[in-house]
Design a protein around this motif. Structure first.
Motif, mmCIF file in Angstrom:
data_model
loop_
_atom_site.group_PDB
_atom_site.id
_atom_site.type_symbol
_atom_site.label_atom_id
_atom_site.label_comp_id
_atom_site.label_asym_id
_atom_site.label_seq_id
_atom_site.Cartn_x
_atom_site.Cartn_y
_atom_site.Cartn_z
ATOM 1 N N ARG A 1 18.445 6.780 -25.305
ATOM 2 C CA ARG A 1 19.375 7.772 -25.635
ATOM 3 C C ARG A 1 19.020 9.129 -26.196
ATOM 4 N N VAL A 2 18.297 8.929 -27.395
ATOM 5 C CA VAL A 2 17.722 10.105 -28.060
ATOM 6 C C VAL A 2 17.119 10.890 -27.359
ATOM 7 N N ASP A 3 15.946 10.448 -26.481
ATOM 8 C CA ASP A 3 15.108 11.142 -25.631
ATOM 9 C C ASP A 3 16.081 11.893 -24.378
ATOM 10 N N CYS A 4 16.919 11.282 -23.886
ATOM 11 C CA CYS A 4 17.724 11.706 -22.795
ATOM 12 C C CYS A 4 18.734 12.904 -23.419
ATOM 13 N N ASP A 5 19.151 12.768 -24.548
ATOM 14 C CA ASP A 5 20.012 13.690 -25.370
ATOM 15 C C ASP A 5 19.107 14.961 -25.357
ATOM 16 N N ARG A 6 17.791 14.819 -25.917
ATOM 17 C CA ARG A 6 17.044 16.103 -26.161
ATOM 18 C C ARG A 6 16.621 16.654 -24.808
ATOM 19 N N GLN A 7 16.402 15.899 -23.752
ATOM 20 C CA GLN A 7 16.072 16.421 -22.525
ATOM 21 C C GLN A 7 17.304 17.280 -21.991
ATOM 22 N N ALA A 8 18.367 16.801 -22.118
ATOM 23 C CA ALA A 8 19.658 17.529 -21.517
ATOM 24 C C ALA A 8 19.924 18.556 -22.324
#
Length: 221
Positions: free
Chosen positions: A83-90
């Motif tokens: 979740r943290v990584d996907c939020d960052r990528q978004a």
């Protein structure tokens, strides 16, 4: 709203690629149209919305909280990390318009609000509003003080509703909202004229960002 849609779509897609195929957007902000003016019924101009005054006072309307959704199957640590990584990528994918232009717009807006509050026309209308409020049994000089006073209390009381109804009536009688917004618009038109070149560049940056969000929401690159 379009930015929220794009962010949600990117996060859901990223989480599913990370192996959490059951992820459907739990914990993401809902992408819905903004509420109308009665959602936040008071401001520097006084109360805006007699209908809301009668039922919600100076509190925003109550909304049902979303039902919690269980995390997708998988180890909690892996889920949280994804979740943290996907939020960052978004966030990186969406980006934002150039900072200096946004900072200029924010500074000019703050300056226009300050100038409006000091304007003699607004001061006169606020004085009329205050006299009207006193005649209704409520001694208050600053319209913005009312929401600060009442929103600190969780429950809406009959006294708050009575004050809000008087505020709505006195705002209409003094035309405080109409004068406040007209004066604000005048100062902002002056600012636009004085900063036309920089604001035009920021406008183009915002349009480019909007086009980018449109592509993302449509599933493009």
């Amino acid at each position: 709203m379009k930015e929220i849609q794009a962010r949600n779509m990117l996060v859901v897609s990223c989480m599913q690629r990370a192996g959490f195929t059951g992820f459907g957007g739990d914990g993401l902000q809902a992408a819905r149209a903004p509420d109308n003016a009665t959602a936040l019924p008071a401001g520097a101009w006084g109360y805006l919305g007699a209908e809301a005054a009668a039922v919600q006072g100076f509190h925003p309307p109550k909304r049902a909280l979303p039902r919690p959704v269980a995390p997708a199957a998988g180890p909690a640590e892996a889920y949280d990390a994804a979740r943290v990584d996907c939020d960052r990528q978004a966030a990186e994918r969406i980006g934002s318009p150039p900072g200096p232009g946004a900072e200029l717009v924010g500074r000019l807006f703050d300056e226009s609000i300050g100038a409006t509050g000091r304007d003699a026309r607004v001061a006169a209308a606020t004085g009329e509003w205050s006299i009207c409020m006193a005649a209704a049994g409520f001694r208050v000089d600053d319209p913005a003080a009312l929401p600060e006073r009442y929103r600190a209390v969780a429950e809406i009381t009959p006294g708050e509703l009575a004050t809000a109804r008087a505020d709505a009536d006195c705002t209409a009688r003094s035309n405080l909202a109409g004068i406040w917004f007209a004066v604000l618009a005048g100062y902002q038109r002056q600012q636009i004229d004085r900063n036309a070149q920089a604001l035009t560049a920021q406008q183009e940056a915002v349009r480019a960002q909007d086009a980018k969000l449109t592509r993302l929401v449509a599933g493009g690159s």
